[in-house]
Design an enzyme around this catalytic site. Structure first.
Site, PDB file in Angstrom:
ATOM      1  N   ARG A 184      32.600  21.301   0.762  1.00 18.59           N
ATOM      2  CA  ARG A 184      34.057  21.252   0.542  1.00 18.59           C
ATOM      3  C   ARG A 184      34.834  21.732   1.759  1.00 18.59           C
ATOM      4  O   ARG A 184      35.972  21.353   1.961  1.00 18.59           O
ATOM      5  CB  ARG A 184      34.449  22.142  -0.638  1.00 18.59           C
ATOM      6  N   GLU A 243       8.823  35.891  -9.192  1.00 17.65           N
ATOM      7  CA  GLU A 243       9.552  37.169  -9.114  1.00 17.65           C
ATOM      8  C   GLU A 243      10.201  37.370  -7.742  1.00 17.65           C
ATOM      9  O   GLU A 243      10.790  38.408  -7.481  1.00 17.65           O
ATOM     10  CB  GLU A 243       8.605  38.333  -9.413  1.00 17.65           C
TER      11      GLU A 243
END
Ligand code: ADE
Length: 250
Positions: free
Chosen positions: A153, A115
């Site tokens: 990238r 959680e």
């Protein structure tokens, strides 16, 4: 760029280390990934890394100590690293955020599981919480991989073709224009099977104009939020007007 991956599932990162642009960036030494598994820092026999939340509620939380020690082990390798926790409650990642993070030399990325993590880790150890979008996935590993891939990238020679980064959606605040490759005609698709004439014309100025018009139009149609932020100049207003007219006459 160095990434310290704090995760209970280091094998999950094979998806970025073994394939594509990120795999090549690792081989070329442009990025480096090191792993710090909180389970290795749990001091009980069962190597417990999670526990029930105080106050009740569903699921389990990642405990402070194994996580804290794993983060510290990563800091021992690169002390100046910014520490990021991937979480759906974090600041939402976008291309501008990626560009800022791409200026860092090293990042420690915490992949939450269960959680989430004990709040004290977030307060004392974490510099920034980052969400990859308004949806919940089952762990931070995929989100951390999105971050590593997007950053790779942007690194100099991370991609092999810096031109294609410039053409990416969002690079200039617009979505990317449509692209086509051979064959120029696909008989099964009626008119939609033809590549737009202008792209076959060899007229680079007209091609650039058509592409910009498509990028403006696509952004206008799909992402009014981006369009609002984009300052249209006079010739762009005209191009967008033409795009809207073209669409309504189709
Ligand atoms: N973990 C679960 N969902 C996430 C999200 N949207 N972004 C980052 N980490 C997450």
């Amino acid at each position: 760029m160095w990434f310290g991956m704090v995760s209970l599932f280091p094998e999950a990162f094979k998806a970025v280390t073994d394939f594509g642009i990120t795999g090549r960036a690792i081989d070329a030494g442009i990025i480096e990934m090191a792993y710090f598994n909180p389970r290795d820092f749990a001091d009980d026999k069962q190597h417990t890394v999670d526990d029930k939340p105080y106050g009740g509620g569903p699921g389990m939380l990642m405990k402070v100590d194994p996580l804290r020690l794993a983060i510290n082990a990563a800091r021992d390798v690169k002390s100046s690293s910014k520490v990021i926790c991937l979480s759906p409650s974090g600041y939402r990642l976008d291309q501008e955020g990626l560009k800022k993070l791409a200026l860092c030399n090293s990042l420690i990325l915490i992949s939450g599981r269960y959680e989430g993590v004990d709040e004290r880790i977030l307060e004392h150890e974490v510099d920034l919480e980052v969400s990859i979008g308004d949806y919940v996935i089952s762990g931070g590993e995929l989100a951390a991989m999105v971050l590593v891939d997007g950053l790779t990238r942007l690194l100099p020679s991370g991609i092999g073709c810096e031109e294609s980064v410039k053409r990416d959606s969002f690079f200039d605040g617009l979505l990317e224009y449509p692209q086509y490759t051979r064959p120029a005609e696909i008989s099964e698709y009626d008119e939609a099977g033809y590549v737009p004439e202008v792209l076959l014309s060899g007229n680079h100025q007209e091609i650039a104009k058509w592409r910009h018009k498509q990028a403006l139009g696509k952004t206008y149609e799909r992402r009014p939020d981006l369009m609002k932020k984009y300052a249209l100049n006079e010739s762009e207003k005209k191009l967008l007007g033409e795009y809207i007219e073209d669409q309504s006459s189709d």
